[in-house]
Write a protein that holds these residues in place. Structure first.
Motif, PDB file in Angstrom:
ATOM      1  N   LEU A 157       0.858  -1.209  -0.132  1.00  0.00           N
ATOM      2  CA  LEU A 157      -0.244  -0.009   0.006  1.00  0.00           C
ATOM      3  C   LEU A 157       0.924   1.276   0.013  1.00  0.00           C
ATOM      4  O   LEU A 157       1.790   1.339   0.823  1.00  0.00           O
ATOM      5  CB  LEU A 157      -0.872  -0.057   1.248  1.00  0.00           C
ATOM      6  CG  LEU A 157      -1.694  -1.299   1.597  1.00  0.00           C
ATOM      7  CD1 LEU A 157      -2.529  -1.223   2.871  1.00  0.00           C
ATOM      8  CD2 LEU A 157      -2.453  -1.857   0.204  1.00  0.00           C
ATOM      9  N   TYR A 158       0.574   2.225  -0.830  1.00  0.00           N
ATOM     10  CA  TYR A 158       1.365   3.415  -1.118  1.00  0.00           C
ATOM     11  C   TYR A 158       0.749   4.600  -0.888  1.00  0.00           C
ATOM     12  O   TYR A 158      -0.360   4.648  -1.154  1.00  0.00           O
ATOM     13  CB  TYR A 158       2.100   3.331  -2.561  1.00  0.00           C
ATOM     14  CG  TYR A 158       2.930   2.218  -2.895  1.00  0.00           C
ATOM     15  CD1 TYR A 158       4.181   2.239  -2.585  1.00  0.00           C
ATOM     16  CD2 TYR A 158       2.230   1.036  -3.616  1.00  0.00           C
ATOM     17  CE1 TYR A 158       4.935   1.004  -2.869  1.00  0.00           C
ATOM     18  CE2 TYR A 158       3.158   0.000  -4.034  1.00  0.00           C
ATOM     19  CZ  TYR A 158       4.448  -0.058  -3.514  1.00  0.00           C
ATOM     20  OH  TYR A 158       5.202  -1.162  -3.925  1.00  0.00           O
ATOM     21  N   ARG A 159       1.493   5.608  -0.107  1.00  0.00           N
ATOM     22  CA  ARG A 159       0.910   6.728  -0.100  1.00  0.00           C
ATOM     23  C   ARG A 159      -0.503   6.636   0.784  1.00  0.00           C
ATOM     24  O   ARG A 159      -1.435   7.425   0.316  1.00  0.00           O
ATOM     25  CB  ARG A 159       0.825   7.800  -1.141  1.00  0.00           C
ATOM     26  CG  ARG A 159       2.046   8.081  -1.695  1.00  0.00           C
ATOM     27  CD  ARG A 159       2.182   8.848  -3.088  1.00  0.00           C
ATOM     28  NE  ARG A 159       3.516   9.367  -3.393  1.00  0.00           N
ATOM     29  CZ  ARG A 159       3.768   9.629  -4.659  1.00  0.00           C
ATOM     30  NH1 ARG A 159       2.600   9.973  -5.489  1.00  0.00           N
ATOM     31  NH2 ARG A 159       4.742   9.793  -5.380  1.00  0.00           N
ATOM     32  N   CYS A 160      -0.292   6.079   1.960  1.00  0.00           N
ATOM     33  CA  CYS A 160      -1.595   5.789   2.605  1.00  0.00           C
ATOM     34  C   CYS A 160      -2.305   7.177   3.187  1.00  0.00           C
ATOM     35  O   CYS A 160      -1.248   7.905   3.656  1.00  0.00           O
ATOM     36  CB  CYS A 160      -1.427   4.946   3.931  1.00  0.00           C
ATOM     37  SG  CYS A 160      -1.122   3.355   3.101  1.00  0.00           S
ATOM     38  N   ARG A 161      -3.394   7.394   3.171  1.00  0.00           N
ATOM     39  CA  ARG A 161      -4.112   8.879   3.647  1.00  0.00           C
ATOM     40  C   ARG A 161      -4.698   8.450   4.892  1.00  0.00           C
ATOM     41  O   ARG A 161      -5.366   9.674   4.991  1.00  0.00           O
ATOM     42  CB  ARG A 161      -4.912   9.272   2.244  1.00  0.00           C
ATOM     43  CG  ARG A 161      -4.243   9.499   0.929  1.00  0.00           C
ATOM     44  CD  ARG A 161      -5.270   9.662  -0.299  1.00  0.00           C
ATOM     45  NE  ARG A 161      -5.603   8.293  -0.534  1.00  0.00           N
ATOM     46  CZ  ARG A 161      -6.571   8.043  -1.529  1.00  0.00           C
ATOM     47  NH1 ARG A 161      -6.669   9.084  -2.687  1.00  0.00           N
ATOM     48  NH2 ARG A 161      -6.723   6.718  -1.885  1.00  0.00           N
ATOM     49  N   CYS A 162      -4.660   7.463   5.666  1.00  0.00           N
ATOM     50  CA  CYS A 162      -5.274   7.529   6.691  1.00  0.00           C
ATOM     51  C   CYS A 162      -4.545   8.384   7.961  1.00  0.00           C
ATOM     52  O   CYS A 162      -3.517   8.771   7.667  1.00  0.00           O
ATOM     53  CB  CYS A 162      -5.002   6.038   7.411  1.00  0.00           C
ATOM     54  SG  CYS A 162      -3.361   5.512   7.577  1.00  0.00           S
ATOM     55  N   GLU A 163      -5.324   8.263   8.943  1.00  0.00           N
ATOM     56  CA  GLU A 163      -4.465   9.274  10.060  1.00  0.00           C
ATOM     57  C   GLU A 163      -3.163   8.816  10.361  1.00  0.00           C
ATOM     58  O   GLU A 163      -3.101   7.429  10.505  1.00  0.00           O
ATOM     59  CB  GLU A 163      -5.501   9.312  11.307  1.00  0.00           C
ATOM     60  CG  GLU A 163      -6.630   9.824  11.359  1.00  0.00           C
ATOM     61  CD  GLU A 163      -7.389   9.878  12.481  1.00  0.00           C
ATOM     62  OE1 GLU A 163      -6.932  10.180  13.581  1.00  0.00           O
ATOM     63  OE2 GLU A 163      -8.261   9.174  12.444  1.00  0.00           O
ATOM     64  N   PRO A 184      -4.694   3.991   0.789  1.00  0.00           N
ATOM     65  CA  PRO A 184      -3.706   4.229  -0.009  1.00  0.00           C
ATOM     66  C   PRO A 184      -4.147   4.887  -1.117  1.00  0.00           C
ATOM     67  O   PRO A 184      -5.007   4.668  -1.931  1.00  0.00           O
ATOM     68  CB  PRO A 184      -3.019   2.573  -0.393  1.00  0.00           C
ATOM     69  CG  PRO A 184      -4.329   1.724  -0.148  1.00  0.00           C
ATOM     70  CD  PRO A 184      -5.318   2.457   1.057  1.00  0.00           C
ATOM     71  N   GLU A 185      -3.331   5.408  -1.917  1.00  0.00           N
ATOM     72  CA  GLU A 185      -3.536   6.186  -3.216  1.00  0.00           C
ATOM     73  C   GLU A 185      -3.430   4.986  -4.307  1.00  0.00           C
ATOM     74  O   GLU A 185      -4.150   5.153  -5.198  1.00  0.00           O
ATOM     75  CB  GLU A 185      -2.370   7.266  -3.510  1.00  0.00           C
ATOM     76  CG  GLU A 185      -2.540   8.504  -2.802  1.00  0.00           C
ATOM     77  CD  GLU A 185      -1.735   9.713  -3.565  1.00  0.00           C
ATOM     78  OE1 GLU A 185      -1.188   9.530  -4.553  1.00  0.00           O
ATOM     79  OE2 GLU A 185      -1.383  10.612  -2.594  1.00  0.00           O
ATOM     80  N   TRP A 186      -2.623   3.918  -4.040  1.00  0.00           N
ATOM     81  CA  TRP A 186      -2.425   2.913  -5.069  1.00  0.00           C
ATOM     82  C   TRP A 186      -1.973   1.752  -4.209  1.00  0.00           C
ATOM     83  O   TRP A 186      -1.298   1.756  -3.291  1.00  0.00           O
ATOM     84  CB  TRP A 186      -1.798   3.257  -6.253  1.00  0.00           C
ATOM     85  CG  TRP A 186      -0.371   3.166  -6.318  1.00  0.00           C
ATOM     86  CD1 TRP A 186       0.396   2.079  -6.638  1.00  0.00           C
ATOM     87  CD2 TRP A 186       0.463   4.189  -5.944  1.00  0.00           C
ATOM     88  NE1 TRP A 186       1.885   2.302  -6.596  1.00  0.00           N
ATOM     89  CE2 TRP A 186       1.987   3.773  -6.109  1.00  0.00           C
ATOM     90  CE3 TRP A 186       0.247   5.572  -5.526  1.00  0.00           C
ATOM     91  CZ2 TRP A 186       3.007   4.389  -5.920  1.00  0.00           C
ATOM     92  CZ3 TRP A 186       1.765   6.272  -5.400  1.00  0.00           C
ATOM     93  CH2 TRP A 186       2.722   5.764  -5.391  1.00  0.00           C
ATOM     94  N   THR A 187      -2.269   0.432  -4.987  1.00  0.00           N
ATOM     95  CA  THR A 187      -1.966  -0.802  -4.136  1.00  0.00           C
ATOM     96  C   THR A 187      -1.309  -1.707  -5.201  1.00  0.00           C
ATOM     97  O   THR A 187      -1.791  -1.629  -6.419  1.00  0.00           O
ATOM     98  CB  THR A 187      -2.972  -1.719  -3.570  1.00  0.00           C
ATOM     99  OG1 THR A 187      -3.895  -2.029  -4.441  1.00  0.00           O
ATOM    100  CG2 THR A 187      -3.778  -0.689  -2.565  1.00  0.00           C
ATOM    101  N   GLU A 188      -0.401  -2.571  -4.954  1.00  0.00           N
ATOM    102  CA  GLU A 188      -0.010  -3.750  -5.690  1.00  0.00           C
ATOM    103  C   GLU A 188      -0.629  -5.110  -4.922  1.00  0.00           C
ATOM    104  O   GLU A 188      -0.111  -5.199  -3.816  1.00  0.00           O
ATOM    105  CB  GLU A 188       1.473  -3.642  -5.822  1.00  0.00           C
ATOM    106  CG  GLU A 188       1.928  -2.533  -6.770  1.00  0.00           C
ATOM    107  CD  GLU A 188       3.590  -2.339  -6.973  1.00  0.00           C
ATOM    108  OE1 GLU A 188       4.097  -3.470  -6.687  1.00  0.00           O
ATOM    109  OE2 GLU A 188       3.946  -1.566  -7.651  1.00  0.00           O
ATOM    110  N   GLN A 189      -1.457  -5.651  -5.412  1.00  0.00           N
ATOM    111  CA  GLN A 189      -2.078  -6.895  -4.521  1.00  0.00           C
ATOM    112  C   GLN A 189      -1.775  -8.221  -5.709  1.00  0.00           C
ATOM    113  O   GLN A 189      -1.905  -8.082  -6.798  1.00  0.00           O
ATOM    114  CB  GLN A 189      -3.512  -6.798  -4.540  1.00  0.00           C
ATOM    115  CG  GLN A 189      -3.807  -5.500  -3.687  1.00  0.00           C
ATOM    116  CD  GLN A 189      -5.230  -5.493  -3.188  1.00  0.00           C
ATOM    117  OE1 GLN A 189      -5.842  -6.418  -2.736  1.00  0.00           O
ATOM    118  NE2 GLN A 189      -5.744  -4.291  -3.355  1.00  0.00           N
TER     119      GLN A 189
END
Length: 125
Positions: free
Chosen positions: A10-16, A111-116
């Motif tokens: 998970l990249y650039r996570c926007r969570c707290e 996340p802004e984007w993921t690799e799953q």
């Protein structure tokens, strides 16, 4: 040995930010998420990684399941998370529960984007 292994980067996570640094809070949430999808926790370890010159330390969170395990590593300086969900399908197919848990994990971190990735493990019977 048959099972399902799911991974997500998970990249650039926007969570707290606390979801990336607070081992206790993340651990409590993981336990609730595991039971919410119908998996059975049998043990856990939630470890806060010490801060470095790059910034706050992350968290390693592991929940041992009767069905296998989940593991998370957070990288607050990169706002990233690696997630691992593995379920054995011994005694029943737990694949849908694993997918539901991964969905919840990804949504928690926003996340802004993921690799799953998804890997079927073991041989067909």
């Amino acid at each position: 040995m048959k099972g399902l292994h799911l991974t997500a980067d998970l990249y650039r996570c926007r969570c707290e930010a606390l979801w990336l640094t607070d081992a206790q809070k993340l651990g409590e949430w993981c336990m609730a998420a595991v039971t919410a999808v119908g998996l059975e926790p049998v043990g856990h370890l939630f470890h806060a990684v010490p801060a470095t010159a790059k910034g706050p330390g992350g968290v390693t969170a592991t929940v041992l399941l009767a069905e296998s395990h989940i593991c998370l590593h957070t990288w607050p300086d990169e706002r990233g998370v690696t997630a691992d969900v593995f379920v054995s399908n011994f005694g029943g197919d737990h694949s849908a529960k694993a997918r539901g848990l991964m969905f919840a994990l990804v949504n928690r971190f926003q996340p802004e984007w993921t690799e799953q990735r998804s890997l079927d493990r073991g041989e067909e019977e």
